[in-house]
Design an enzyme around this catalytic site. Structure first.
Site, PDB file in Angstrom:
ATOM      1  N   ARG A 297     -16.484 -86.209 -67.324  1.00 50.63           N
ATOM      2  CA  ARG A 297     -17.634 -85.514 -67.315  1.00 50.63           C
ATOM      3  C   ARG A 297     -18.261 -86.091 -66.175  1.00 50.63           C
ATOM      4  O   ARG A 297     -18.765 -85.358 -65.148  1.00 50.63           O
ATOM      5  CB  ARG A 297     -18.674 -85.674 -68.398  1.00 50.63           C
ATOM      6  CG  ARG A 297     -18.100 -84.977 -69.426  1.00 50.63           C
ATOM      7  CD  ARG A 297     -18.958 -85.296 -70.852  1.00 50.63           C
ATOM      8  NE  ARG A 297     -18.678 -84.014 -71.676  1.00 50.63           N
ATOM      9  CZ  ARG A 297     -18.970 -84.081 -73.024  1.00 50.63           C
ATOM     10  NH1 ARG A 297     -19.696 -85.078 -73.518  1.00 50.63           N
ATOM     11  NH2 ARG A 297     -18.666 -83.171 -73.870  1.00 50.63           N
ATOM     12  N   TYR A 430     -15.698 -76.447 -68.123  1.00 53.27           N
ATOM     13  CA  TYR A 430     -14.786 -77.440 -68.587  1.00 53.27           C
ATOM     14  C   TYR A 430     -15.504 -78.711 -68.750  1.00 53.27           C
ATOM     15  O   TYR A 430     -16.413 -79.080 -68.338  1.00 53.27           O
ATOM     16  CB  TYR A 430     -13.545 -77.577 -68.187  1.00 53.27           C
ATOM     17  CG  TYR A 430     -13.143 -77.875 -66.595  1.00 53.27           C
ATOM     18  CD1 TYR A 430     -12.272 -77.353 -66.098  1.00 53.27           C
ATOM     19  CD2 TYR A 430     -14.219 -78.256 -65.913  1.00 53.27           C
ATOM     20  CE1 TYR A 430     -12.009 -77.608 -64.723  1.00 53.27           C
ATOM     21  CE2 TYR A 430     -13.904 -78.343 -64.455  1.00 53.27           C
ATOM     22  CZ  TYR A 430     -12.826 -78.262 -63.971  1.00 53.27           C
ATOM     23  OH  TYR A 430     -12.643 -78.389 -62.595  1.00 53.27           O
ATOM     24  N   GLU A 431     -14.996 -79.726 -69.840  1.00 55.34           N
ATOM     25  CA  GLU A 431     -15.417 -81.094 -70.016  1.00 55.34           C
ATOM     26  C   GLU A 431     -16.649 -80.771 -70.971  1.00 55.34           C
ATOM     27  O   GLU A 431     -17.683 -81.754 -70.865  1.00 55.34           O
ATOM     28  CB  GLU A 431     -15.449 -82.123 -69.030  1.00 55.34           C
ATOM     29  CG  GLU A 431     -14.278 -82.042 -67.900  1.00 55.34           C
ATOM     30  CD  GLU A 431     -13.091 -82.334 -68.943  1.00 55.34           C
ATOM     31  OE1 GLU A 431     -12.909 -83.032 -70.053  1.00 55.34           O
ATOM     32  OE2 GLU A 431     -11.834 -81.875 -68.554  1.00 55.34           O
ATOM     33  N   GLY A 432     -16.895 -79.712 -71.418  1.00 53.92           N
ATOM     34  CA  GLY A 432     -18.154 -79.203 -72.151  1.00 53.92           C
ATOM     35  C   GLY A 432     -19.295 -78.545 -71.230  1.00 53.92           C
ATOM     36  O   GLY A 432     -19.547 -78.929 -70.055  1.00 53.92           O
TER      37      GLY A 432
END
Length: 575
Positions: A297, A430-432
């Protein structure tokens, strides 16, 4: 139409940020005097040369040719394997890995600069290392001595690469819905069955082995996230002597056809009783995976900054040479860079990028210091979702403005600027997604401690405002006034958010605007710190003058957004 302009690494900015902007030599403090900002400049200059000469020339090839799947094996375009080998041989993988894992452990501020450069030169290529770096952190924290010897050493050396395997067709954001199964075997290994999708660099031909870090459910485990465990699953099994054996039962079913980052193979992987090894404790999979995810992140913030800067550099170069229309109050023959609105666009881009870059250095340093200081770590963790969410959202706007500077030519693929717009779009997902980041921010950070950590940020901003008020300079005065008003709005928005504590839907309906408010405010704080450092000098350079202009513009054009976002937060969910 010629290809995009050459990449110019922002070494000078990083020298300023690491050595002046925050009032001390961050590198000296991080390394206990073993390295200084001068050493950091040398490292970043060498990395910038490598990025510009070796990785950047492959960016367009990666976009236009992309990855291909042939008989179960993913192949990358010509030049990728050679570039990766050069990357490893130059020591960049080992340099960034933590000392505890066998790496050189460069400080977080330097790693922020390196990550930006890798991503600016070729974001699709850089994703391979970004995922490997995250897995190194996860294994370093949780793997047994045996797994460290077999897998971690090869990842740190760069000989093998790593992936993160979370998502399944019916389990995206809701990881508790994961259905992949890990069954214990008599020899201590596990048999992994299931399908994973959206696996970045899940298969390729640039390194001899790939280490998959897989979330799976074990027999009898409880439902939901508590029933998940973490497993290392190599593409090729490893024999007792450390040599590679037969291929594991992991099949590349497909590669996704994406909007951007075409040079990064995004794979669908099928695990068909593949051999895996437990990492950490049973049921501790999510905690272990979050170590990797947190690293990734922060990496998304650096990736967004890099792509945004590449877009800016190309827009600035185009505008400086493009002649179109008579420029108001400028001599005949002036380029479009002198048109008031084009100048606005370029300053909009560059002022945001500096704020992103500075926040990346600041957060990287916090996370380093947080390893030995719980209070500092809490502030660093507070900033991770802001760094990820705010930079990625604003980077999309920056790359859009880059296309606008080019005008009609920006919409034509041959100029190359459309690629940056396409490539950066995934960073908010992506990655949340941004909402996942903001839910983490408001739920686990702001509400949980009653806004105490947010107030730490506000107090630090307040101290910078006080410093600026003691400087006799018009930019300092304007920056202090604007930042003070934005700070008041941030405190007011935080109070409003805390007031919604008994109304979760109101909180989460405005969590993204609140995250963007804090990111924008932090960006203004970064510029204010730069103004303080610049005006503390006896003499200012041309670059210093540009930094003052950038801060002045950010305060007028971007920091003003904080007030509108505060109004949005106060409104809660609109029924």
């Amino acid at each position: 139409m010629a290809d995009s302009s050459p990449y110019s690494p922002p070494v000078e900015d990083y020298t300023f940020l690491l050595g002046e902007a925050f009032g001390l030599d961050l590198v000296d403090r991080a390394t206990g005097g073993e390295l200084s900002v001068d050493d950091a400049t040398d490292i970043l200059a060498a990395a910038g040369d490598f990025a510009a000469s070796v990785i950047a020339p492959l960016e367009r090839t990666g976009d236009q040719v992309g990855a291909r799947l042939d008989d179960g094996q993913v192949h990358l375009p010509d030049g990728f394997a050679e570039a990766y080998k050069a990357f490893v041989d130059a020591g960049w993988v080992t340099a960034e890995a933590p000392v505890s894992a066998g790496g050189d452990g460069l400080p977080g501020g330097i790693r922020a600069g390196l990550s930006e450069m890798w991503n600016a030169s070729n974001a699709a290529f850089a994703l391979c290392w970004l995922l490997t770096a995250g897995q190194i952190h996860a294994l370093d924290a949780a793997a047994s001595d045996e797994l460290r010897e077999i897998f971690l050493t090869k990842l740190v050396s760069g000989e093998w690469t790593g992936t993160m395997n979370l998502t399944e067709p019916e389990a995206g954001t809701d990881l508790g819905a994961i259905r992949s199964i890990a069954t214990p075997r008599d020899d201590g290994s596990w048999g992994i069955r299931g399908q994973k999708i959206f696996i970045t660099w899940g298969d390729h031909d640039i390194a001899e082995n790939i280490v998959h870090l897989v979330l799976a459910r074990t027999p009898g485990a409880p439902d939901g996230a508590k029933g998940l465990s973490l497993f290392v699953v190599p593409k090729f099994l490893v024999d007792d002597d450390g040599s590679l054996g037969e291929r594991n039962a992991v099949t590349t079913v497909a590669i996704e056809h994406k909007l951007g980052i075409h040079g990064s193979p995004t794979c669908v992987l099928a695990y068909e009783d593949a051999t895996g090894y437990l990492v950490g404790e049973l049921g501790g999979g999510l905690a272990g995976m979050f170590i990797m995810m947190n690293s990734a992140r922060a990496g998304m913030g650096f990736q967004a900054t890099g792509i945004a800067d590449r877009s800016y550099q190309e827009a600035a170069a185009y505008a400086a040479n493009r002649l179109q229309g008579r420029v108001l109050d400028r001599p005949a023959g002036s380029s479009i860079a002198e048109h008031p609105d084009v100048r606005r666009l370029l300053l909009s881009m560059s002022s945001k990028i500096f704020a992103m870059r500075a926040l990346g250095v600041y957060v990287g340093d916090l996370l380093d210091r947080g390893e030995s200081d719980e209070d500092v770590n809490r502030l660093g963790e507070f900033f991770v979702p802001i760094l990820k969410g705010w930079t990625t959202e604003d980077a999309i706007q920056v790359t859009s403005e880059g296309i606008q500077v080019f005008g009609g030519m920006g919409f034509i693929e041959e100029t190359g600027v459309a690629q940056h717009y396409r490539d950066v779009r995934i960073t908010t997902i992506y990655e949340g997604t941004t909402a996942i980041q903001s839910n983490d921010l408001v739920g686990r950070k702001v509400l949980r401690d009653g806004g105490a950590t947010a107030e730490e940020l506000f107090t630090a901003v307040e101290q910078t405002v006080a410093q600026l008020r003691g400087v006799d300079h018009p930019v300092a005065a304007r920056t202090a006034d604007r930042l003070a008003r934005a700070l008041d709005a941030g405190r007011r928005a935080t109070a409003d958010l805390l007031g919604f504590a008994e109304s979760p839907r109101d909180v989460h309906a405005v969590s993204v605007p609140y995250l963007m408010l804090l990111g924008t405010l932090a960006g203004g704080w970064m510029h204010a710190s730069a103004v303080t450092a610049v005006l503390a000098k006896d003499e200012q350079t041309t670059t210093d003058a540009a930094r003052l202009t950038s801060a002045d513009f950010y305060g007028s054009h971007h920091l003003s957004r904080v007030h509108a976002l505060a109004e949005t937060v106060a409104g809660g969910e609109i029924d």
